[in-house]
Design a protein around this motif. Structure first.
Motif, PDB file in Angstrom:
ATOM      1  N   UNK A  58     -28.234 -12.699 -39.916  1.00 61.13           N
ATOM      2  CA  UNK A  58     -28.609 -11.335 -40.245  1.00 61.13           C
ATOM      3  C   UNK A  58     -29.743 -10.830 -39.374  1.00 61.13           C
ATOM      4  N   UNK A  59     -30.707 -11.708 -39.050  1.00 61.67           N
ATOM      5  CA  UNK A  59     -31.842 -11.298 -38.235  1.00 61.67           C
ATOM      6  C   UNK A  59     -31.457 -10.970 -36.807  1.00 61.67           C
ATOM      7  N   UNK A  60     -30.339 -11.552 -36.353  1.00 61.54           N
ATOM      8  CA  UNK A  60     -29.920 -11.329 -34.967  1.00 61.54           C
ATOM      9  C   UNK A  60     -29.141 -10.025 -34.809  1.00 61.54           C
ATOM     10  N   UNK A  61     -28.676  -9.423 -35.911  1.00 64.17           N
ATOM     11  CA  UNK A  61     -27.920  -8.196 -35.807  1.00 64.17           C
ATOM     12  C   UNK A  61     -28.815  -7.095 -35.229  1.00 64.17           C
ATOM     13  N   UNK A  62     -28.413  -6.545 -34.122  1.00 65.80           N
ATOM     14  CA  UNK A  62     -29.158  -5.466 -33.493  1.00 65.80           C
ATOM     15  C   UNK A  62     -30.368  -5.930 -32.705  1.00 65.80           C
ATOM     16  N   UNK A  63     -30.563  -7.237 -32.586  1.00 69.40           N
ATOM     17  CA  UNK A  63     -31.704  -7.735 -31.825  1.00 69.40           C
ATOM     18  C   UNK A  63     -31.384  -7.750 -30.345  1.00 69.40           C
ATOM     19  N   UNK A  64     -32.388  -8.074 -29.549  1.00 71.15           N
ATOM     20  CA  UNK A  64     -32.170  -8.099 -28.099  1.00 71.15           C
ATOM     21  C   UNK A  64     -31.773  -9.470 -27.605  1.00 71.15           C
ATOM     22  N   UNK A  65     -31.520 -10.412 -28.518  1.00 65.47           N
ATOM     23  CA  UNK A  65     -31.157 -11.772 -28.100  1.00 65.47           C
ATOM     24  C   UNK A  65     -29.632 -11.878 -28.023  1.00 65.47           C
ATOM     25  N   UNK A  66     -29.073 -11.155 -27.046  1.00 66.80           N
ATOM     26  CA  UNK A  66     -27.628 -11.117 -26.927  1.00 66.80           C
ATOM     27  C   UNK A  66     -27.060 -12.338 -26.225  1.00 66.80           C
ATOM     28  N   UNK A  67     -27.933 -13.158 -25.670  1.00 65.34           N
ATOM     29  CA  UNK A  67     -27.445 -14.290 -24.887  1.00 65.34           C
ATOM     30  C   UNK A  67     -27.424 -15.570 -25.701  1.00 65.34           C
ATOM     31  N   UNK A  68     -27.572 -15.477 -27.027  1.00 63.90           N
ATOM     32  CA  UNK A  68     -27.598 -16.677 -27.850  1.00 63.90           C
ATOM     33  C   UNK A  68     -26.266 -16.843 -28.556  1.00 63.90           C
ATOM     34  N   UNK A  69     -25.922 -18.077 -28.830  1.00 61.44           N
ATOM     35  CA  UNK A  69     -24.650 -18.368 -29.483  1.00 61.44           C
ATOM     36  C   UNK A  69     -24.807 -19.566 -30.393  1.00 61.44           C
ATOM     37  N   UNK A  70     -23.868 -19.721 -31.318  1.00 60.52           N
ATOM     38  CA  UNK A  70     -23.854 -20.869 -32.217  1.00 60.52           C
ATOM     39  C   UNK A  70     -22.871 -21.905 -31.708  1.00 60.52           C
ATOM     40  N   UNK A  71     -23.316 -23.146 -31.640  1.00 60.96           N
ATOM     41  CA  UNK A  71     -22.468 -24.256 -31.244  1.00 60.96           C
ATOM     42  C   UNK A  71     -22.447 -25.269 -32.383  1.00 60.96           C
ATOM     43  N   UNK A  72     -21.383 -26.068 -32.446  1.00 61.95           N
ATOM     44  CA  UNK A  72     -21.261 -27.078 -33.501  1.00 61.95           C
ATOM     45  C   UNK A  72     -21.265 -28.465 -32.888  1.00 61.95           C
ATOM     46  N   UNK A  73     -22.150 -29.330 -33.375  1.00 62.09           N
ATOM     47  CA  UNK A  73     -22.198 -30.712 -32.899  1.00 62.09           C
ATOM     48  C   UNK A  73     -21.075 -31.507 -33.554  1.00 62.09           C
ATOM     49  N   UNK A  74     -20.218 -32.119 -32.751  1.00 55.13           N
ATOM     50  CA  UNK A  74     -19.101 -32.887 -33.297  1.00 55.13           C
ATOM     51  C   UNK A  74     -19.536 -34.264 -33.780  1.00 55.13           C
ATOM     52  N   UNK A  75     -20.749 -34.666 -33.460  1.00 57.26           N
ATOM     53  CA  UNK A  75     -21.229 -35.971 -33.902  1.00 57.26           C
ATOM     54  C   UNK A  75     -21.865 -35.903 -35.284  1.00 57.26           C
ATOM     55  N   UNK A  76     -22.771 -34.946 -35.483  1.00 53.40           N
ATOM     56  CA  UNK A  76     -23.475 -34.857 -36.776  1.00 53.40           C
ATOM     57  C   UNK A  76     -23.162 -33.584 -37.547  1.00 53.40           C
TER      58      UNK A  76
END
Length: 441
Positions: free
Chosen positions: A211-229
């Motif tokens: 929610x905090x990222x909506x409309x923010x200037x951090x457009x270059x961030x993404x969510x990744x999932x660790x397949x180990x943990x």
């Protein structure tokens, strides 16, 4: 109130990780895959089971599994006898695979639990705990003592027709070891282990971060999932980063997943022909040698009236490899073409094929047991054949193919991305994209 995020390993759908009643399972609301199982936040019970399993493993490797008596001659074998026999007969590949799946992987699996759970129970830290628990995720699929037991029962059925066979202490130790390891895994929730191993200042991404990222200037961030943990990681604009909890490399998707999966599957298809044409073993009985293929071995069991064992061998050694190759091929083709259709069912097919492939090792274990036990010269001898090498290759290659494939591509190629790569701003609010579900098992 914010909660930890968890992403489905099979479709990448985001959920809020909630506490659910003990004995329940949380399932993905999109593809139906299990996310996590609720277990008691205790480490003493799985630790006790791990220590028990270790003692049973020592007995299984110290005493005879079977004793074979014929014409006044007696032969015994241990858990590692098949490995030595394959090596002496000039089949190093079979020797290595049997050693890994029936001795080394189970040993690492059990000792890793003791090495990690014992310090946690004592509120201590020892070097390398994270690395050991990471190795455990790689080793677990290759621990096949349960499959070895089925191969042992098939070998026992074949031997009782023409000789006296006595089950040794190791046989009963293996029978007790398998349910002990199963209970050890069921009573332990890996999430709690990773939380205890995580750095003290580690911050988990939560639903509030989206929610905090909506409309923010951090457009270059993404969510990744660790397949180990299974931790959801803030990617920081890069396609791959180090997981801050376990240290494994985290990718948006497995690199070259589809091409590597296809290459391994096609290699398995090529080997499947010699695996069924060449004999897996040659049986010499009273001076007469007879070569056995997989199909002729099933026919011999049928003629002997051993229908249950024949059905098990036919299913594991003939049906399962064919079905797995066809189903994986269909999943890969549908993914490459970006077909939509029943994505949930296609994901379920992939999960099933990934689970059943290991059971085809039954014939390889059976040959290792017979070759190690029946060594009476012209009276009775069993020698492994090239068919066993090819068939073992088929099993290993199909397993590696399924492991190399990234099931999230099934949904990506059909245009069903959940977390778009440009950044968190493309993720909808937690009411739309982040959900939780706890379903009693």
């Amino acid at each position: 109130m914010s909660h930890r995020l968890i992403a489905c390993e099979n479709c990448d759908y985001l959920h809020v990780e909630e506490e659910i009643p003990t004995g329940s399972v949380a399932y993905c609301v999109r593809c139906g895959s299990p996310l996590y199982r609720a277990a008691q936040v205790r480490f003493d019970k799985p630790l006790a089971l791990a220590v028990t399993a270790f003692l049973l493993f020592l007995i299984a490797n110290s005493y005879p599994v079977l004793t074979f008596a014929m014409e006044g001659r007696v032969e015994t074998n241990t858990l590692s006898s098949g490995v030595l026999t394959f090596w002496r007969e000039g089949f190093p590949f079979l020797a290595i695979m049997v050693a890994v799946t029936s001795v080394l992987a189970p040993l690492v699996l059990i000792t890793a639990h003791i090495y990690v759970l014992l310090p946690i129970s004592l509120n201590r830290q020892v070097p390398g705990m994270q690395q050991v628990w990471r190795i455990l995720a790689i080793i677990r699929p290759w621990s096949m003592l349960d499959v070895f037991l089925i191969g042992l029962l098939v070998a026992l059925t074949k031997l009782t027709d023409f000789a006296d066979v006595i089950a040794g202490p190791a046989f009963f130790a293996i029978c007790c070891l398998i349910p002990t390891v199963l209970l050890m895994n069921i009573t332990l929730d890996p999430r709690y282990v990773w939380r205890r191993l995580a750095p003290a200042n580690l911050r988990y991404p939560t639903s509030e971060d989206i929610g905090n990222q909506q409309g923010s200037d951090q457009q270059d961030r993404t969510l990744l999932t660790c397949h180990t943990c299974s931790m959801v990681v803030l990617g920081g604009g890069r396609d791959n980063v180090r997981c801050p909890r376990c240290g494994a490399m985290v990718h948006h998707r497995k690199p070259r997943s589809l091409s590597r999966s296809w290459a391994l599957l096609l290699a398995a298809v090529i080997l499947y022909v010699p695996a069924n044409v060449f004999p897996i073993m040659t049986v010499t009985y009273l001076g007469r040698a007879e070569a056995d293929t997989i199909l002729s071995g099933v026919s011999a069991l049928v003629r002997a009236g051993e229908w249950p064992i024949a059905i098990v061998v036919f299913t594991a050694s003939i049906l399962v490899p064919i079905i797995k190759i066809l189903l994986l091929g269909w999943v890969y083709i549908a993914t490459a073409l970006g077909l939509s259709g029943p994505l949930k069912e296609r994901t379920l097919i992939y999960r099933i094929t990934e689970l059943i492939g290991r059971w085809s090792m039954v014939d390889v274990f059976m040959v290792s047991i017979l070759a190690a036990l029946v060594k009476l010269g012209n009276i009775a001898t069993v020698q492994p054949g090239f068919g066993a090498v090819a068939f073992c290759g088929v099993v290993i290659l199909t397993m590696l193919s399924a492991m190399a494939f990234d099931p999230r591509l099934i949904w990506d190629r059909a245009g069903m991305q959940t977390v778009k790569r440009p950044g968190l701003a493309n993720v909808k609010t937690d009411h739309d994209r982040v959900e939780n579900q706890g379903i009693p098992s």
